[in-house]
Write a protein that holds these residues in place. Structure first.
Motif, mmCIF file in Angstrom:
data_model
loop_
_atom_site.group_PDB
_atom_site.id
_atom_site.type_symbol
_atom_site.label_atom_id
_atom_site.label_comp_id
_atom_site.label_asym_id
_atom_site.label_seq_id
_atom_site.Cartn_x
_atom_site.Cartn_y
_atom_site.Cartn_z
ATOM 1 N N ASP A 106 0.064 -6.065 -3.923
ATOM 2 C CA ASP A 106 -0.124 -6.004 -2.476
ATOM 3 C C ASP A 106 -0.495 -4.573 -2.109
ATOM 4 O OD1 ASP A 106 0.440 -5.613 0.353
ATOM 5 O OD2 ASP A 106 1.402 -7.584 0.310
ATOM 6 N N ALA A 107 -1.740 -4.373 -1.661
ATOM 7 C CA ALA A 107 -2.245 -3.016 -1.418
ATOM 8 C C ALA A 107 -1.443 -2.299 -0.338
ATOM 9 C CB ALA A 107 -3.719 -3.080 -1.020
ATOM 10 N N ARG A 137 13.880 8.412 2.391
ATOM 11 C CA ARG A 137 12.525 7.928 2.085
ATOM 12 C C ARG A 137 12.526 6.420 1.844
ATOM 13 N NH1 ARG A 137 10.288 10.381 -2.698
ATOM 14 N NH2 ARG A 137 12.066 11.714 -3.096
ATOM 15 N N VAL A 138 13.583 5.918 1.202
ATOM 16 C CA VAL A 138 13.687 4.471 0.987
ATOM 17 C C VAL A 138 13.816 3.752 2.319
ATOM 18 C CG1 VAL A 138 15.160 2.663 0.040
ATOM 19 C CG2 VAL A 138 14.610 4.661 -1.360
ATOM 20 N N ALA A 139 14.632 4.291 3.227
ATOM 21 C CA ALA A 139 14.788 3.675 4.546
ATOM 22 C C ALA A 139 13.450 3.665 5.293
ATOM 23 C CB ALA A 139 15.833 4.444 5.354
ATOM 24 N N LEU A 140 12.709 4.746 5.183
ATOM 25 C CA LEU A 140 11.398 4.819 5.830
ATOM 26 C C LEU A 140 10.447 3.799 5.218
ATOM 27 C CD1 LEU A 140 9.870 6.435 7.971
ATOM 28 C CD2 LEU A 140 9.294 8.111 6.217
ATOM 29 N N GLY A 141 10.466 3.691 3.891
ATOM 30 C CA GLY A 141 9.614 2.721 3.221
ATOM 31 C C GLY A 141 9.945 1.297 3.596
ATOM 32 N N ALA A 142 11.252 0.988 3.703
ATOM 33 C CA ALA A 142 11.678 -0.370 4.068
ATOM 34 C C ALA A 142 11.155 -0.764 5.441
ATOM 35 C CB ALA A 142 13.205 -0.460 4.029
ATOM 36 N N ALA A 143 10.992 0.214 6.332
ATOM 37 C CA ALA A 143 10.444 -0.076 7.658
ATOM 38 C C ALA A 143 8.935 -0.222 7.624
ATOM 39 C CB ALA A 143 10.851 1.033 8.630
ATOM 40 N N LEU A 144 8.269 0.673 6.926
ATOM 41 C CA LEU A 144 6.807 0.729 7.008
ATOM 42 C C LEU A 144 6.103 -0.359 6.219
ATOM 43 C CD1 LEU A 144 6.202 4.596 6.860
ATOM 44 C CD2 LEU A 144 6.443 3.102 8.858
ATOM 45 N N VAL A 145 6.787 -1.028 5.290
ATOM 46 C CA VAL A 145 6.131 -2.137 4.582
ATOM 47 C C VAL A 145 6.033 -3.389 5.446
ATOM 48 C CG1 VAL A 145 6.801 -1.323 2.280
ATOM 49 C CG2 VAL A 145 8.321 -2.892 3.526
ATOM 50 N N GLN A 146 6.707 -3.404 6.583
ATOM 51 C CA GLN A 146 6.734 -4.587 7.435
ATOM 52 C C GLN A 146 5.580 -4.591 8.438
ATOM 53 O OE1 GLN A 146 10.729 -5.471 9.108
ATOM 54 N NE2 GLN A 146 11.438 -3.679 7.968
#
Length: 606
Positions: A106-107, A137-146
């Motif tokens: 998933d790009a 950074r993990v928390a930020l990533g968990a938000a931005l993949v949505q």
């Protein structure tokens, strides 16, 4: 999906207090679909509280907050609420229904995980094994993949390097989501925000545009308001003057009222008198500041960070040091401070050098005395330029109100301890300043006060920061660690650094963003370069040209050194100073041009 006219959040007459202090008092505002809002204000003034009340994390004491139905929203605060037993993959991917072995196809997901350096941490790694910065950074990533209608972020750049901040800005600009972001990163704010909220005195003032436009509005407001406090007005005008005189990209927005801005700053001098400061620094420091000769820097596990380094700091030199996390920036600063062994090689320090070193650690503060006592323990008064400041005045300029100065250190927050640490460093009146991430936990007003102090400070400065604006504002030259065992001068500054990093990633040189960020602060990676087939004649010619440029740069460097000496000797002769300054500018420009040509050849031919 919401439409651009949709109101996502409405707040009606909301109030919120902690103890006796009202942070929000009868505030009404809203967030529309597609808006990108930056939230600024003093530390402790209510920025985070406003974000959390709007998001529903905290209830208001009075008033009402309503969200549009089916609002898809993610909130990343500074709270750490992950179960330490979960893996990174479970936190980031499970809510999406994506298996860990499927994410790479998933790009969009891959872009986020690589851009934030999360994939390099290992998706099977448990949250409890991560550092605080890695968890953020993990928390930020968990938000931005949505896929979201609204993203709400509290200080998202705090644990990102310069490259990561650039990636995040680009990512947020490419999304269709609305954004509310609390940040003190002025470059980031100006890139992403189309609207700015200033939280102050229980209210929220709204401005069109990002940091540049907000600064103009503050300066204009101060000019028109006769009751405005004089120091803030001067700071705002000075900051605007620097913005307007800087690179065109900072001032190209049509929102600027150019004629009014020019009138406002017509009599504002340059932020720094470089000639006078260099001459004064020469008198304070002499010819030798700090020199490293044939030095090798290693990690505790003996991996090489920088090899065979020869570097000489000049009197009055202002250096910005950048690089990905783990590339050796802090180790280099520790080496300059004399806290690291350079064997093989040697470190030379001038006899008159007095080092002020702002570490990232907070282990050098007493805890059983008051803030003001801790500052006065260093000195009671200092002189900065032509101004004399008491310990209390300096502490107030760096964010400690008179009441807060009476607070025991044990009762300070981490951010306040950081500011106290900085205050004590400056109070010692060093002539060499080594600053390791000085902007952490500083709000924009305090950052401007710090920059104003350093504008009048005569000495040699080396600053490590992920704050791009600060580097451009304070440093006259930029140096970078790319993980190739070398310290590289970048005449093109941060833009050149990001371009080089992009080229390295595209060419498979060094590492991707993910691998680079996964190194952690205690290590580095090996850089393996694939050598292409070359034209031997062209290569010989390139090497010949590089050697010629090296000789030219050496001669120009000698001319610079002589001109600096002549400037020091002519400190009282204004006419002579102007002549020498003009010569120095010409020599510096020629040297920069030669360095750029050398770098271009080095990139192609090594």
């Amino acid at each position: 999906m919401t439409t651009p006219a949709t109101s996502l959040i409405n707040a009606e007459k909301i109030s919120k207090s902690f103890g006796v202090k009202p942070l929000l008092d009868d505030v009404s505002l809203g967030v529309q679909a597609g808006q990108r809002i930056g939230v600024v204000g003093l530390n402790g003034g209510g920025k985070t509280t406003l974000l959390e009340v709007l998001a529903g994390v905290e209830p208001p004491d009075s008033g009402r907050v309503s969200h549009v139905g089916d609002l898809r929203m993610a909130v990343v605060t500074q709270r750490d609420e992950f179960d330490p037993a979960l893996t990174i993959g479970e936190v980031v991917l499970t809510p999406l229904g994506v298996a860990e072995h499927e994410w790479a196809s998933d790009a969009k997901i891959r872009s986020v995980l690589d851009g934030l350096g999360i994939s390099g941490l290992g998706l099977g790694t448990r949250i409890g094994e991560l550092s605080g910065g890695e968890r953020r950074r993990v928390a930020l990533g968990a938000a931005l993949v949505q896929e979201l209608d609204l993203v709400m972020l509290d200080e998202p750049t705090n644990h990102l390097d310069v490259e990561g901040v650039q990636w995040l800005a680009d990512h947020l600009l490419a999304r269709r989501s609305a954004l509310v972001v609390v940040t003190h990163d002025r470059w980031f704010l100006d890139q992403v925000a189309t609207r700015t909220w200033e939280v102050q005195g229980g209210g929220v003032a709204e401005y069109e545009g990002g940091f540049n436009d907000w600064m103009f509005a503050r300066a204009e407001r101060s000019r028109l308001d006769d009751a405005a406090e004089e120091r803030r007005r001067n700071l705002a005008r000075k900051e605007l003057a620097w913005l307007r005189r800087g690179p065109p990209a900072r001032t190209s927005k049509p929102r600027y009222r150019i004629e009014a801005a020019e009138k406002l700053i017509a009599d504002v001098p340059e932020p720094r008198d470089s000639v006078a400061l260099t001459a004064f620094a020469k008198r304070r420091l002499g010819r030798v500041v700090i020199e490293l000769e044939d030095a090798t820097l290693t990690t505790p596990d003996e991996r090489i960070l920088v090899e065979d380094l020869t570097w000489r700091l000049e009197p009055g030199e202002r250096i910005g040091l950048v690089g990905v996390n783990g590339s050796g920036k802090t180790t280099l600063l520790r080496t300059l401070a004399g806290d690291e062994d350079v064997s093989p090689g040697r470190r030379i320090q001038g006899q008159t050098v007095e080092i002020g070193w702002l570490r990232q650690e907070l282990d050098d503060l007493p805890t059983d005395i008051r803030v003001l006592d801790a500052v006065e323990d260093v000195a009671e008064r200092i002189t900065v330029g032509d101004r004399e400041l008491s310990a209390a005045q300096l502490a107030e300029r760096l964010g400690f109100t008179p009441a807060r100065q009476r607070t025991p250190i044990r009762d300070l927050s981490g951010g306040e301890r950081r500011r106290l640490q900085l205050t004590r460093v400056l109070m010692a009146q060093p002539n060499v300043l080594l600053l390791d991430e000085p902007t952490n936990d500083l709000d924009i007003d305090t950052l401007q006060q710090l920059e104003d102090l350093l504008d009048s400070w005569a000495g040699t400065l080396v600053v490590i920061s992920h704050d791009r604006y600060l580097i451009e504002r304070l440093a006259d030259s930029t140096w970078a660690l790319f993980g190739d065992g070398k310290l590289t001068n970048l005449p093109g500054g941060i833009e050149q650094y990001l371009q080089r990093r992009s080229e390295m990633a595209a060419g498979g040189v060094g590492s991707s963003r993910a691998a680079a960020s996964a190194r952690s602060d205690s290590g580095t990676i090996d850089v393996k370069m694939t050598t292409p087939q070359r034209d031997s004649a062209a290569e010989r010619e390139a090497q010949k040209t590089m050697r010629r440029l090296e000789r030219q740069m050496e001669k120009l460097g000698e001319q610079q050194a002589k001109l600096h000496e002549q400037l020091a000797e002519a400190a009282t002769d204004v006419t002579r100073l102007q002549e020498l300054d003009a010569q120095l500018r010409e020599v510096t420009a020629a040297k920069d041009e030669a360095e750029m040509a050398w770098l271009e050849l080095a990139e192609e031919w090594g």
